[in-house]
Design a protein around this motif. Structure first.
Motif, short mmCIF file in Angstrom:
data_model
loop_
_atom_site.label_atom_id
_atom_site.label_comp_id
_atom_site.label_asym_id
_atom_site.label_seq_id
_atom_site.Cartn_x
_atom_site.Cartn_y
_atom_site.Cartn_z
N THR A 1 2.55 1.80 -3.57
CA THR A 1 1.47 2.20 -4.42
C THR A 1 1.17 3.77 -4.21
OG1 THR A 1 0.60 0.12 -4.47
CG2 THR A 1 -1.04 1.84 -5.19
N LYS A 2 1.03 4.10 -2.85
CA LYS A 2 0.85 5.55 -2.80
C LYS A 2 2.02 6.53 -3.29
CE LYS A 2 -1.19 7.34 1.03
NZ LYS A 2 -2.40 7.48 1.02
N ARG B 1 0.66 -1.38 -0.05
CA ARG B 1 -0.07 -0.08 0.24
C ARG B 1 0.87 1.35 0.03
NH1 ARG B 1 -4.26 1.70 4.87
NH2 ARG B 1 -4.86 3.83 3.86
N GLU C 1 3.67 9.71 -9.96
CA GLU C 1 2.97 9.93 -11.11
C GLU C 1 2.15 11.40 -11.46
OE1 GLU C 1 -0.49 7.57 -13.84
OE2 GLU C 1 0.94 6.30 -12.61
N ALA C 2 1.43 11.46 -10.24
CA ALA C 2 0.60 12.81 -10.13
C ALA C 2 1.40 14.19 -10.33
CB ALA C 2 -0.21 12.73 -8.94
N ASP D 1 1.79 6.62 -6.91
CA ASP D 1 0.83 7.33 -7.40
C ASP D 1 1.16 8.83 -6.97
OD1 ASP D 1 -0.76 5.17 -7.91
OD2 ASP D 1 -2.14 5.31 -6.05
N PHE D 2 1.77 9.15 -5.92
CA PHE D 2 2.43 10.66 -5.97
C PHE D 2 3.28 10.84 -7.09
CE2 PHE D 2 5.45 13.35 -4.29
CZ PHE D 2 4.74 14.51 -3.97
#
Length: 115
Positions: free
Chosen positions: A104-105, A101, A111-112, A108-109
């Motif tokens: 993944t966070k 998890r 990529e954003a 995601d951070f």
């Protein structure tokens, strides 16, 4: 410095970090892992969390790492030993749900932030 002094320092640091990250519901000594939108704060520490999630298998992996590196002591925080233990876990399909998890966070951070 006493254990209580260290706890007080950790409480101050935890509150400061959460405030700097924009947390409005600050908990300076969480009793459960705390997942903010841009941080995670372990109730104990990351190694304890992994140990709880993997159980006895984690001890087998750490023991194998100790065997590999000759039992020099202090391997619980040694990046090579931890990496080797995690590699063994991965090879056997054993995963830490919380660690997955977290990764993944982070991805995601990234990529954003950088698309």
């Amino acid at each position: 410095e006493t254990k209580q002094d260290r706890i007080q320092q950790h409480r101050k640091e935890n509150a400061s970090i959460q405030t700097l990250l924009g947390e409005t519901d600050v908990d300076n000594w969480p009793t459960a892992d705390r997942w903010g939108h841009n941080y995670v704060m372990w109730a104990k520490n990351m190694t304890a969390m992994i140990e709880e999630e993997m159980g006895a298998k984690w001890h087998q992996y750490i023991q194998a790492a100790c065997d590999k590196y000759g039992h020099p002591g202090g391997l619980q925080k040694n990046p090579l030993a931890i990496a080797y233990a995690m590699e063994l876990a991965q090879n056997e399909g054993t995963k830490s749900v919380s660690l997955v998890r977290l990764i993944t966070k982070i991805l995601d951070f990234a990529e954003a932030s950088w698309g």
